[in-house]
Write a protein that holds these residues in place. Structure first.
Motif, PDB file in Angstrom:
ATOM      1  N   THR A  42       0.339  -0.985   0.090  1.00 38.90           N
ATOM      2  CA  THR A  42      -0.247   0.421  -0.580  1.00 38.90           C
ATOM      3  C   THR A  42       1.200   0.854  -0.078  1.00 38.90           C
ATOM      4  OG1 THR A  42      -0.221  -0.587   2.550  1.00 38.90           O
ATOM      5  CG2 THR A  42      -2.209  -1.203   1.211  1.00 38.90           C
ATOM      6  N   HIS A 202      -3.877  -7.578  -3.834  1.00 38.84           N
ATOM      7  CA  HIS A 202      -3.008  -7.666  -3.471  1.00 38.84           C
ATOM      8  C   HIS A 202      -3.134  -9.880  -3.060  1.00 38.84           C
ATOM      9  CE1 HIS A 202      -1.412  -4.179  -2.245  1.00 38.84           C
ATOM     10  NE2 HIS A 202      -3.342  -3.850  -1.239  1.00 38.84           N
ATOM     11  N   GLY A 242       6.661  -6.174   1.504  1.00 35.46           N
ATOM     12  CA  GLY A 242       5.648  -6.178   2.204  1.00 35.46           C
ATOM     13  C   GLY A 242       4.680  -6.689   1.035  1.00 35.46           C
TER      14      GLY A 242
ATOM     15  N   GLN B  97     -13.462  -3.134   8.404  1.00 36.12           N
ATOM     16  CA  GLN B  97     -13.123  -3.181   6.949  1.00 36.12           C
ATOM     17  C   GLN B  97     -11.586  -2.206   7.215  1.00 36.12           C
ATOM     18  OE1 GLN B  97     -13.696  -3.980   2.616  1.00 36.12           O
ATOM     19  NE2 GLN B  97     -14.529  -5.172   3.620  1.00 36.12           N
ATOM     20  N   GLY B 152      -1.613   0.814   4.779  1.00 34.49           N
ATOM     21  CA  GLY B 152      -2.761   0.368   5.307  1.00 34.49           C
ATOM     22  C   GLY B 152      -3.229  -0.252   6.783  1.00 34.49           C
ATOM     23  N   GLU B 175     -13.355  -8.443   8.703  1.00 34.46           N
ATOM     24  CA  GLU B 175     -12.564  -8.544   7.905  1.00 34.46           C
ATOM     25  C   GLU B 175     -11.944  -7.205   7.549  1.00 34.46           C
ATOM     26  OE1 GLU B 175     -14.080  -8.845   3.381  1.00 34.46           O
ATOM     27  OE2 GLU B 175     -16.364  -9.080   3.845  1.00 34.46           O
ATOM     28  N   ALA B 178      -9.360  -7.192   4.396  1.00 32.30           N
ATOM     29  CA  ALA B 178      -9.719  -6.650   2.998  1.00 32.30           C
ATOM     30  C   ALA B 178      -8.262  -6.072   2.686  1.00 32.30           C
ATOM     31  CB  ALA B 178     -10.966  -6.593   3.067  1.00 32.30           C
ATOM     32  N   MET B 179      -8.443  -5.308   2.312  1.00 34.46           N
ATOM     33  CA  MET B 179      -7.690  -4.401   1.743  1.00 34.46           C
ATOM     34  C   MET B 179      -6.387  -3.715   2.465  1.00 34.46           C
ATOM     35  SD  MET B 179     -10.379  -0.583   2.797  1.00 34.46           S
ATOM     36  CE  MET B 179     -10.595   0.444   1.393  1.00 34.46           C
ATOM     37  N   LEU B 180      -5.524  -4.791   2.951  1.00 36.42           N
ATOM     38  CA  LEU B 180      -4.248  -4.633   3.035  1.00 36.42           C
ATOM     39  C   LEU B 180      -3.811  -5.828   2.377  1.00 36.42           C
ATOM     40  CD1 LEU B 180      -4.522  -4.709   6.905  1.00 36.42           C
ATOM     41  CD2 LEU B 180      -4.584  -2.900   5.235  1.00 36.42           C
ATOM     42  N   ASP B 181      -2.100  -4.563   2.131  1.00 35.20           N
ATOM     43  CA  ASP B 181      -0.979  -6.060   0.862  1.00 35.20           C
ATOM     44  C   ASP B 181      -0.789  -7.304   2.126  1.00 35.20           C
ATOM     45  OD1 ASP B 181       0.712  -5.590   2.881  1.00 35.20           O
ATOM     46  OD2 ASP B 181       0.897  -3.043   1.201  1.00 35.20           O
ATOM     47  N   PRO B 182      -0.057  -8.248   1.878  1.00 38.74           N
ATOM     48  CA  PRO B 182       0.569  -9.683   2.641  1.00 38.74           C
ATOM     49  C   PRO B 182       1.328  -9.582   3.910  1.00 38.74           C
ATOM     50  CG  PRO B 182       0.226  -9.598   0.387  1.00 38.74           C
ATOM     51  CD  PRO B 182      -0.064  -8.412   0.513  1.00 38.74           C
ATOM     52  N   VAL B 183       1.811  -8.053   3.724  1.00 41.43           N
ATOM     53  CA  VAL B 183       2.039  -7.929   4.439  1.00 41.43           C
ATOM     54  C   VAL B 183       2.073  -7.537   5.559  1.00 41.43           C
ATOM     55  CG1 VAL B 183       4.631  -6.602   5.775  1.00 41.43           C
ATOM     56  CG2 VAL B 183       4.917  -8.011   4.269  1.00 41.43           C
ATOM     57  N   GLY B 184       1.016  -6.294   5.254  1.00 42.11           N
ATOM     58  CA  GLY B 184       0.179  -6.069   6.424  1.00 42.11           C
ATOM     59  C   GLY B 184      -1.024  -6.748   6.713  1.00 42.11           C
ATOM     60  N   ARG B 185      -1.569  -7.529   5.994  1.00 38.70           N
ATOM     61  CA  ARG B 185      -2.254  -8.911   6.593  1.00 38.70           C
ATOM     62  C   ARG B 185      -1.827  -9.326   7.924  1.00 38.70           C
ATOM     63  NH1 ARG B 185      -3.976 -10.032   1.124  1.00 38.70           N
ATOM     64  NH2 ARG B 185      -2.558 -11.894   0.867  1.00 38.70           N
ATOM     65  N   LYS B 186      -0.551  -9.491   7.892  1.00 37.70           N
ATOM     66  CA  LYS B 186       0.492 -10.356   8.477  1.00 37.70           C
ATOM     67  C   LYS B 186       0.679  -9.872   9.887  1.00 37.70           C
ATOM     68  CE  LYS B 186       3.369 -13.408   6.258  1.00 37.70           C
ATOM     69  NZ  LYS B 186       4.724 -13.205   5.233  1.00 37.70           N
ATOM     70  N   HIS B 208     -12.595 -13.683   4.746  1.00 42.93           N
ATOM     71  CA  HIS B 208     -12.714 -13.936   3.223  1.00 42.93           C
ATOM     72  C   HIS B 208     -11.728 -14.721   3.013  1.00 42.93           C
ATOM     73  CE1 HIS B 208     -16.730 -12.808   2.074  1.00 42.93           C
ATOM     74  NE2 HIS B 208     -16.355 -11.781   2.595  1.00 42.93           N
ATOM     75  N   TYR B 209     -10.511 -15.078   4.062  1.00 43.70           N
ATOM     76  CA  TYR B 209      -8.848 -15.439   3.237  1.00 43.70           C
ATOM     77  C   TYR B 209      -9.096 -16.470   4.521  1.00 43.70           C
ATOM     78  CZ  TYR B 209      -7.386 -11.019   1.429  1.00 43.70           C
ATOM     79  OH  TYR B 209      -7.443  -9.911   0.202  1.00 43.70           O
ATOM     80  N   GLU B 211      -6.231 -18.564   4.632  1.00 47.56           N
ATOM     81  CA  GLU B 211      -5.231 -18.910   4.997  1.00 47.56           C
ATOM     82  C   GLU B 211      -5.668 -18.048   6.874  1.00 47.56           C
ATOM     83  OE1 GLU B 211      -5.781 -17.545   2.446  1.00 47.56           O
ATOM     84  OE2 GLU B 211      -4.876 -19.113   1.032  1.00 47.56           O
TER      85      GLU B 211
END
Lengths: 281, 285
Positions: A42, A202, A242, B97, B152, B175, B178-186, B208-209, B211
């Motif tokens: 992001t 993403h 990221g 979200q 994010g 959720e 939902a709007m984050l990049d992979p590292v943000g999600r982690k 919705h993920y 994993e």
């Protein structure tokens, strides 16, 4: 209808405390008919980049050539460019505003100056392409589910018959089935027409599955621009900015470490299964 | 087993459909007879397609909505009792979200202090809570930053800190990635896990993920307002075809294991982690 960017720079709010160099010396070529994935953390400049492609944002410096014509030259037909390069924003359903789906999808072609009959024809074609059922054509956009609304919004762009379709995270917030449906539909469109597709996402798994080539953005610069297997081979570098590789790519690396003769360049479940079966024999 | 934190009994939520003039044309049932339980300190996941009722259910957990039938208890309090409203909201905090819709302060620490300030917490204690919460989500070094400038994932962690500062016993996340990049999600998921381990916070995660829920104590799957599946991640993700019929999916690792099984390898069902799959393959080889 290739797109070529030459030393593109974009600075937000220059000369103020909020100055931000969002694109730094970006040069790349997108040949006609390609399915290109764009990934980046992001704030990496992905959305800024794609908004340049149809002239919505004007670069601070550098040039953009659409079909080898400089879009910044005097007298260039920007309106024509915008109907050729269709942009689907994030959460495009927030932009649905007409009383029913049909009228909404007709809005673009109407603005292109087409007759009501032509508009209708275009709208019907677009709605069929996105796979929205006929019973929804006269429904209010508010009566549709999330996935249906998004299809309607994408149809609104397709109705202008763009040669290049740019989608900014078209599956964000959708359930897995909705995600797969939309992406399958886009892949189908890409196969059926000779349209160029540029997909920002993403989801590394989705990008790996559909894109011929991946552009990785990092702090406004192009970090990689290569085939999926080449890009995801740099998974450690991707994590530092990221991103990540698809899960299966990690599995292949682990298997290789444990002595399996597998190709670590694998990026989809099918490829991974083929590789593992071959290695087990 | 510990204390029950969230419990629903035959929860029903109906809303009225209206025509253009505002006349009631009928009722729709968004949630239908849901029984669900979360014990203190548990990690509960709720899956379901768009429109399956999971967000509506989540909104009952801090009394944004109250049941039209059946009952919802949060930390033993009936959410339908008006005098319990603030207690319920203090027990269960929500994270949504889009972080941009939840952050109101112009400086990170002010944003985080907003919740406890509204609860009437004394100033000294507000600052103490702000500091602790920002430390808990790993954002203390950004306390004087403007939220606008954050990524994010960082914004979402600030939003979580804002909830943590209210010292809820339970956090409901709808959720959040939902709007984050992979590292943000982690980052977000790790933060939530840490809160659970260190503070014993009950976590309800809607996502919705697939994993993201493999470490859950229990997964509920919703469809058309009903709970249609419940069980451990292993149990749930062993039922690939059934999940797909509810518009859901399984983690990519599970999908690969399933594919290999179909091609004749002796791999058990419900593999969730890559280490598990790699170990099985090593044993077979």
């Amino acid at each position: 209808m290739s797109i070529r960017l030459e030393n593109l720079n974009y600075v937000y709010s220059p000369g103020t405390a909020y100055e931000k160099h969002a694109l730094k010396d970006v040069s790349l070529t997108i040949p006609h008919g390609e399915f290109v994935g764009i990934i980046g953390h992001t704030g990496s400049g992905k959305s800024t980049l794609i908004q340049h492609l149809n002239g919505l944002i004007r670069a601070t410096s550098g040039q953009i050539y659409y079909n080898e014509e400089n879009i910044y030259q005097d007298g260039y037909n920007m309106k024509e460019l915008r109907s050729q390069v269709g942009l689907v924003f994030q959460y495009p359903e927030h932009q649905l505003f007409e009383i029913d789906v049909m009228t909404d999808v007709c809005f673009g072609p109407k603005n292109q100056g087409l007759t009501p009959d032509e508009c209708r024809e275009r709208a019907l074609e677009a709605l069929r392409l996105v796979g929205l059922k006929e019973k929804y054509y006269k429904a209010s956009p508010f009566e549709l589910s999330g996935g249906q609304k998004r299809r309607a919004a994408i149809a609104g762009v397709l109705a202008m018959r763009p040669r290049v379709l740019v989608l900014d995270e078209p599956t964000a917030g959708l359930d897995p089935k909705g995600r797969d449906d939309i992406l399958e539909q886009i892949a189908y469109l890409h196969r059926q027409t000779d349209m160029t597709v540029i997909l920002v996402s993403h989801s590394m798994e989705d990008i790996a599955r559909y894109a011929d080539r991946i552009i990785v953005m990092n702090h406004g610069e192009v970090m990689y621009n290569d085939e999926p297997k080449e890009v995801f081979a740099h998974f450690r570098e991707l994590e530092e900015v990221g991103l990540a590789a698809p899960q299966v790519t990690y599995i292949m690396h682990d298997l290789k470490e444990r002595g399996f003769a597998v190709d670590t360049g694998v990026t989809t479940v099918e490829e991974a299964a083929d590789e593992i079966m071959a290695a087990m024999r | 087993m510990g204390r029950t934190m969230i419990q629903t009994e035959k929860l029903i939520f109906e809303y009225e459909r209206r025509d253009e003039e505002g006349n009631v044309t009928g009722t729709s049932r968004a949630i239908d007879q849901v029984d669900l339980e979360a014990v203190e300190g548990q990690f509960i996941a709720i899956l379901g397609h768009n429109g399956s009722g999971k967000s509506t259910l989540a909104k009952h957990m801090n009394a944004i909505l109250v049941p039209t039938g059946g009952t919802m208890w949060v930390d033993g309090r009936n959410t339908k009792e008006p005098e319990e409203l603030w207690n319920v909201r203090q027990s269960a905090g929500m994270v949504f979200q889009n972080p941009d819709n939840q952050i109101i302060g112009t400086v990170v620490e002010e944003d985080v202090g907003f919740g406890p300030e509204n609860l009437g917490v004394p100033t000294d204690e507000i600052w103490q809570r702000v500091e602790e919460s920002l430390k808990a989500v790993g954002m203390i070094s950004y306390r004087h930053h403007s939220p606008n400038k954050l990524s994010g994932g960082q914004k979402q962690r600030v939003a979580i800190a804002g909830v943590v500062a209210m010292e809820p016993k339970c956090i409901v996340l709808d959720e959040p990635t939902a709007m984050l990049d992979p590292v943000g999600r982690k980052e977000v998921l790790k933060t939530v896990q840490k809160l659970r381990e260190k503070k014993g916070v009950t976590v309800i995660l809607i996502t919705h993920y697939m994993e993201e829920v493999i470490d859950a104590d229990k997964i509920y799957v919703m469809d058309h307002g009903h709970i249609v599946m419940e069980g451990t991640p292993k149990e749930i993700f062993s039922r690939v075809d059934e999940l797909k019929s509810f518009r859901l999916d399984v983690p990519q690792v599970t999908l690969l294991a399933d594919e290999l099984k179909k091609r004749g390898l002796a791999i058990p069902e419900g593999i969730l982690r890559k280490e598990e799959l790699v170990n099985y393959l090593c044993q077979l080889d």
